[in-house]
Design a protein around this motif. Structure first.
Motif, PDB file in Angstrom:
ATOM      1  N   SER A  98       0.823  -1.208   0.000  1.00 39.40           N
ATOM      2  CA  SER A  98       0.000   0.000   0.000  1.00 39.40           C
ATOM      3  C   SER A  98       0.857   1.258   0.000  1.00 39.40           C
ATOM      4  O   SER A  98       0.613   2.194  -0.773  1.00 39.40           O
ATOM      5  CB  SER A  98      -0.929   0.005   1.217  1.00 39.40           C
ATOM      6  OG  SER A  98      -1.805  -1.100   1.188  1.00 39.40           O
ATOM      7  N   ILE A 159      -2.708  -2.862  -7.639  1.00 35.21           N
ATOM      8  CA  ILE A 159      -4.056  -2.364  -7.337  1.00 35.21           C
ATOM      9  C   ILE A 159      -3.983  -0.951  -6.778  1.00 35.21           C
ATOM     10  O   ILE A 159      -4.699  -0.042  -7.214  1.00 35.21           O
ATOM     11  CB  ILE A 159      -4.763  -3.302  -6.339  1.00 35.21           C
ATOM     12  CG1 ILE A 159      -5.007  -4.666  -6.979  1.00 35.21           C
ATOM     13  CG2 ILE A 159      -6.077  -2.693  -5.864  1.00 35.21           C
ATOM     14  CD1 ILE A 159      -5.584  -5.689  -6.021  1.00 35.21           C
ATOM     15  N   LEU A 160      -3.089  -0.741  -5.813  1.00 40.44           N
ATOM     16  CA  LEU A 160      -2.955   0.590  -5.208  1.00 40.44           C
ATOM     17  C   LEU A 160      -2.336   1.585  -6.170  1.00 40.44           C
ATOM     18  O   LEU A 160      -2.728   2.765  -6.200  1.00 40.44           O
ATOM     19  CB  LEU A 160      -2.115   0.488  -3.938  1.00 40.44           C
ATOM     20  CG  LEU A 160      -2.863   0.232  -2.635  1.00 40.44           C
ATOM     21  CD1 LEU A 160      -3.864   1.347  -2.339  1.00 40.44           C
ATOM     22  CD2 LEU A 160      -3.594  -1.095  -2.644  1.00 40.44           C
ATOM     23  N   ASN A 163      -5.158   2.478  -8.801  1.00 41.42           N
ATOM     24  CA  ASN A 163      -6.243   3.246  -8.198  1.00 41.42           C
ATOM     25  C   ASN A 163      -5.788   4.652  -7.804  1.00 41.42           C
ATOM     26  O   ASN A 163      -6.508   5.637  -8.014  1.00 41.42           O
ATOM     27  CB  ASN A 163      -6.780   2.515  -6.962  1.00 41.42           C
ATOM     28  CG  ASN A 163      -7.874   1.539  -7.312  1.00 41.42           C
ATOM     29  OD1 ASN A 163      -7.734   0.775  -8.256  1.00 41.42           O
ATOM     30  ND2 ASN A 163      -8.950   1.544  -6.565  1.00 41.42           N
ATOM     31  N   THR A 164      -4.597   4.752  -7.210  1.00 45.10           N
ATOM     32  CA  THR A 164      -4.091   6.070  -6.826  1.00 45.10           C
ATOM     33  C   THR A 164      -3.851   6.940  -8.044  1.00 45.10           C
ATOM     34  O   THR A 164      -4.201   8.136  -8.054  1.00 45.10           O
ATOM     35  CB  THR A 164      -2.783   5.915  -6.037  1.00 45.10           C
ATOM     36  OG1 THR A 164      -3.007   5.085  -4.897  1.00 45.10           O
ATOM     37  CG2 THR A 164      -2.275   7.265  -5.574  1.00 45.10           C
ATOM     38  N   SER A 166      -5.300   6.713 -10.980  1.00 46.12           N
ATOM     39  CA  SER A 166      -6.595   7.095 -11.558  1.00 46.12           C
ATOM     40  C   SER A 166      -7.257   8.207 -10.747  1.00 46.12           C
ATOM     41  O   SER A 166      -7.807   9.154 -11.315  1.00 46.12           O
ATOM     42  CB  SER A 166      -7.518   5.875 -11.606  1.00 46.12           C
ATOM     43  OG  SER A 166      -6.968   4.850 -12.404  1.00 46.12           O
ATOM     44  N   GLY A 167      -7.196   8.098  -9.410  1.00 48.10           N
ATOM     45  CA  GLY A 167      -7.775   9.142  -8.578  1.00 48.10           C
ATOM     46  C   GLY A 167      -7.057  10.469  -8.734  1.00 48.10           C
ATOM     47  O   GLY A 167      -7.693  11.534  -8.780  1.00 48.10           O
ATOM     48  N   TRP A 201     -10.599   6.901  -4.242  1.00 47.32           N
ATOM     49  CA  TRP A 201      -9.999   5.886  -5.115  1.00 47.32           C
ATOM     50  C   TRP A 201      -9.006   5.037  -4.338  1.00 47.32           C
ATOM     51  O   TRP A 201      -8.936   3.815  -4.518  1.00 47.32           O
ATOM     52  CB  TRP A 201      -9.286   6.566  -6.289  1.00 47.32           C
ATOM     53  CG  TRP A 201     -10.168   7.308  -7.217  1.00 47.32           C
ATOM     54  CD1 TRP A 201     -10.776   8.521  -6.983  1.00 47.32           C
ATOM     55  CD2 TRP A 201     -10.553   6.917  -8.537  1.00 47.32           C
ATOM     56  NE1 TRP A 201     -11.507   8.911  -8.078  1.00 47.32           N
ATOM     57  CE2 TRP A 201     -11.383   7.949  -9.047  1.00 47.32           C
ATOM     58  CE3 TRP A 201     -10.259   5.819  -9.340  1.00 47.32           C
ATOM     59  CZ2 TRP A 201     -11.937   7.894 -10.318  1.00 47.32           C
ATOM     60  CZ3 TRP A 201     -10.805   5.759 -10.611  1.00 47.32           C
ATOM     61  CH2 TRP A 201     -11.633   6.778 -11.092  1.00 47.32           C
ATOM     62  N   ILE A 202      -8.227   5.682  -3.488  1.00 45.39           N
ATOM     63  CA  ILE A 202      -7.227   4.956  -2.700  1.00 45.39           C
ATOM     64  C   ILE A 202      -7.898   3.969  -1.760  1.00 45.39           C
ATOM     65  O   ILE A 202      -7.460   2.824  -1.626  1.00 45.39           O
ATOM     66  CB  ILE A 202      -6.341   5.946  -1.920  1.00 45.39           C
ATOM     67  CG1 ILE A 202      -5.475   6.749  -2.890  1.00 45.39           C
ATOM     68  CG2 ILE A 202      -5.457   5.203  -0.913  1.00 45.39           C
ATOM     69  CD1 ILE A 202      -4.676   7.858  -2.234  1.00 45.39           C
ATOM     70  N   ALA A 204     -10.814   2.608  -2.117  1.00 40.73           N
ATOM     71  CA  ALA A 204     -11.360   1.504  -2.911  1.00 40.73           C
ATOM     72  C   ALA A 204     -10.262   0.477  -3.190  1.00 40.73           C
ATOM     73  O   ALA A 204     -10.488  -0.739  -3.127  1.00 40.73           O
ATOM     74  CB  ALA A 204     -11.939   2.036  -4.217  1.00 40.73           C
ATOM     75  N   GLY A 205      -9.050   0.962  -3.480  1.00 40.34           N
ATOM     76  CA  GLY A 205      -7.935   0.058  -3.691  1.00 40.34           C
ATOM     77  C   GLY A 205      -7.509  -0.644  -2.418  1.00 40.34           C
ATOM     78  O   GLY A 205      -7.151  -1.828  -2.447  1.00 40.34           O
ATOM     79  N   THR A 277     -17.603   3.347   0.356  1.00 36.18           N
ATOM     80  CA  THR A 277     -17.457   2.537  -0.856  1.00 36.18           C
ATOM     81  C   THR A 277     -17.406   1.059  -0.523  1.00 36.18           C
ATOM     82  O   THR A 277     -17.290   0.225  -1.407  1.00 36.18           O
ATOM     83  CB  THR A 277     -16.160   2.927  -1.591  1.00 36.18           C
ATOM     84  OG1 THR A 277     -15.043   2.727  -0.712  1.00 36.18           O
ATOM     85  CG2 THR A 277     -16.192   4.361  -2.051  1.00 36.18           C
TER      86      THR A 277
END
Length: 280
Positions: A98, A159-160, A163-164, A166-167, A201-202, A204-205, A277
């Motif tokens: 993470s 994943i992190l 997502n990070t 994208s956010g 977003w974070i 969610a990841g 979320t």
């Protein structure tokens, strides 16, 4: 005056109006009852199929046999020890993945050039099946803690990262523009604009990553280990102990459920300004 009274009475007559807490409590109670009944029906059907003789318990065991196996392993102390090992390994992998994943995502968001350069490589590495590379990781790092953590890392890190990233890319342009007009530095933009905007977003990841950290550790334990829930499942399967396999799976499910509850609480504290979320 009369129309106002009528409108007020009509609003008060709306179902659930004025008692949101009571309505939420009723809904929670209904959900809990429905879940409990569903579990009871599944267990009853499972036990019935075995008791009637439609399916040999050698193949699917039965709720009673699984309960006896869980009790025997709990009393013997082995189950709690294996749970502790798996949780410890998963948490280490989750924290490391993470931190590095979030940091990498924020750095790539600040550098469109390197984001473009590394995008195909990230996609290629993320699409690689981890089960296929797990034996290679075990060959390199043995059957100790490092192999399990690295196997889980290969799942959670991307994943992190994604997502990070994208956010960070979806920060509102108006907010960005206002911050720049007010003289925000690059550090202020990162810590006070980009990071807060990317937090949903974070999280969610993080919710997904916490589950996948368990998955990665279990895969490594099943392939080569002498402790942990993955070892319990693999060892039971090797000895044709179906009840032991189900006992390990149930213990793993309970651990994952506990992780989800903890993450939901943390998310509710840090993101109180937005709907959760996380699923129940």
């Amino acid at each position: 005056m009369t129309s106002r009274k009528i409108t007020h009475r009509a609003v008060l007559a709306t179902p659930g109006y004025g008692t949101p807490a009571r309505g939420r409590d009723r809904m929670k109670l209904k959900v809990m009852v429905a879940r409990t009944l569903l579990i009871i029906c599944v267990l009853a059907l499972w036990q019935g199929v075995v008791s009637i003789g439609w399916v040999d318990p050698f193949w699917i065991s039965s709720p009673l046999l699984v309960a006896k196996e869980l009790w025997a392993q709990t009393v013997g102390g082995t189950l709690l020890t294996d749970i502790g090992v798996t949780v410890f390994e998963a948490l280490i992998a989750f924290v490391i993945s993470s931190v590095l994943g979030i940091a990498s995502g924020l750095m790539l968001a600040r550098s469109p050039f390197w984001d473009t350069v590394l995008a195909p490589l990230i996609v290629m590495l993320n699409s690689m099946p981890r089960v296929a590379i797990a034996p290679l990781i075990i060959l390199w790092f043995g059957i100790g803690l490092a192999a399990k953590v690295i196997t889980a890392f290969t799942l959670v890190y991307f994943i992190l990262l994604i997502n990070t990233l994208s956010g960070a890319k979806n920060v509102d342009n108006d907010i960005r523009t206002i911050a720049l007009l007010m003289g925000a530095s690059r550090r202020d933009m990162l810590l006070k604009v980009t990071l807060p905007s990317a937090l949903p977003w974070i999280f969610a990841g993080l919710n997904l990553g916490l589950t996948y950290s368990l998955l990665g550790v279990i895969v490594a334990e099943i392939l080569s280990s002498n402790e942990g829930l993955g070892f319990v499942i693999a060892h039971s399967a090797g000895n044709f102990n179906t009840a032991g396999v189900f006992a390990g799976l149930i213990a793993l499910s309970l651990v994952a459920w506990f992780f989800a509850i903890v993450m939901r609480i943390v998310e509710a504290r840090l993101l109180a300004w937005k709907p959760s979320t996380t699923s129940a």
